[in-house]
Design a protein around this motif. Structure first.
Motif, PDB file in Angstrom:
ATOM      1  N   THR A   1       0.817  -1.211   0.000  1.00  0.00           N
ATOM      2  CA  THR A   1       0.000   0.000   0.000  1.00  0.00           C
ATOM      3  C   THR A   1       0.851   1.262   0.000  1.00  0.00           C
ATOM      4  O   THR A   1       0.501   2.257  -0.632  1.00  0.00           O
TER       5      THR A   1
ATOM      6  N   ARG B   1       3.291   1.929  -3.572  1.00  0.00           N
ATOM      7  CA  ARG B   1       2.264   1.612  -4.555  1.00  0.00           C
ATOM      8  C   ARG B   1       2.744   1.985  -5.954  1.00  0.00           C
ATOM      9  O   ARG B   1       2.388   3.046  -6.495  1.00  0.00           O
TER      10      ARG B   1
ATOM     11  N   ASN C   1      -4.520   5.710  -7.742  1.00  0.00           N
ATOM     12  CA  ASN C   1      -4.116   4.711  -6.757  1.00  0.00           C
ATOM     13  C   ASN C   1      -2.743   4.134  -7.104  1.00  0.00           C
ATOM     14  O   ASN C   1      -2.518   2.924  -7.063  1.00  0.00           O
TER      15      ASN C   1
END
Length: 242
Positions: free
Chosen positions: A87, A90, A216
């Motif tokens: 995470t 990323r 993201n």
């Protein structure tokens, strides 16, 4: 046996296995760690090489900052469990749309510079110029490594990866998390960039954050950041706009 148990217990306490949002204290310590470490590196290098403090330049500062950031990012990688690394670190290949958005964000950033420079001048602050020559191969290499390669990658990991991720997982909305993260990012640049530079970064810092949240992915943010630093530290100096 007891020593091994205590060591394992210490490692488990330090490592970030749960949500990074639950370890905001650790996140802040890791993110701010480059500031004292750069000063320590200067002191150690000065003692070992007997270099007087006034002999250090902007170029050496950018290189030292990049190296220290790389070490801190390596430490962060070791502190995170594999799930958390996925995470915070990323990275994946950016799509054409994301790469295009990064290019657009870079251009917008140039406009942000002009607007904030005018605002700073109205407030009585001037942006600091960059005083070094790229004709020196050593200086050019130091700028390339420290400011163009290491700084964009490591700062995006620490701020748009770690801090922004910690705040959003803590329950902050995208806007409030971005504001807090960008404020921290701007403040750590205050000693070197001055008030005018900090004003610029406090606005500019929203651009890579938007890329990170929209896609993201950190790749587009790093690309945009690297383009900005190539322009600021290489192109502007090479053509004499400083």
């Amino acid at each position: 046996m007891t020593g091994t148990t205590n060591s394992d217990s210490l490692v488990s306490q330090v490592r970030i296995g749960e949500s990074v949002g639950d370890r905001l204290g650790t996140v802040l310590v890791v993110t701010l760690l480059p500031v004292p470490l750069v000063s320590l590196l200067y002191a150690v290098h000065s003692i070992v090489t007997e270099t007087p403090s006034e002999a250090y330049s902007l170029v050496s500062g950018y290189l030292f900052y990049g190296i220290v950031n790389l070490l801190v990012v390596a430490l962060l990688y070791g502190l995170l469990t594999p799930d958390r690394r996925a995470t915070v670190f990323r990275f994946r290949r950016p799509s054409a749309r994301e790469a295009g958005a990064a290019l657009v964000a870079f251009v917008i950033g140039l406009g942000v510079y002009q607007v904030t420079a005018q605002l700073s001048a109205m407030l009585g602050y001037q942006l600091q110029g960059l005083s070094y020559s790229l004709s020196d191969p050593g200086a050019f290499l130091a700028i390339l490594v420290g400011a163009v390669v290491l700084a964009p990658i490591t700062e995006e990991i620490l701020y748009r990866g770690l801090v922004l991720g910690a705040l959003t997982s803590r329950g902050f909305g995208p806007v409030s998390a971005t504001v807090l993260m960008t404020a921290l990012f701007a403040l750590i640049h205050l000693p070197n960039f001055g008030v005018a530079g900090t004003i610029f970064i406090s606005v500019w810092g929203f651009l890579p954050a938007v890329l990170r949240l929209r896609y993201n992915n950190l790749s587009g943010a790093v690309l945009m950041h690297a383009l900005n630093n190539v322009f600021a530290y290489v192109v502007v100096v090479a053509v004499g706009w400083t």
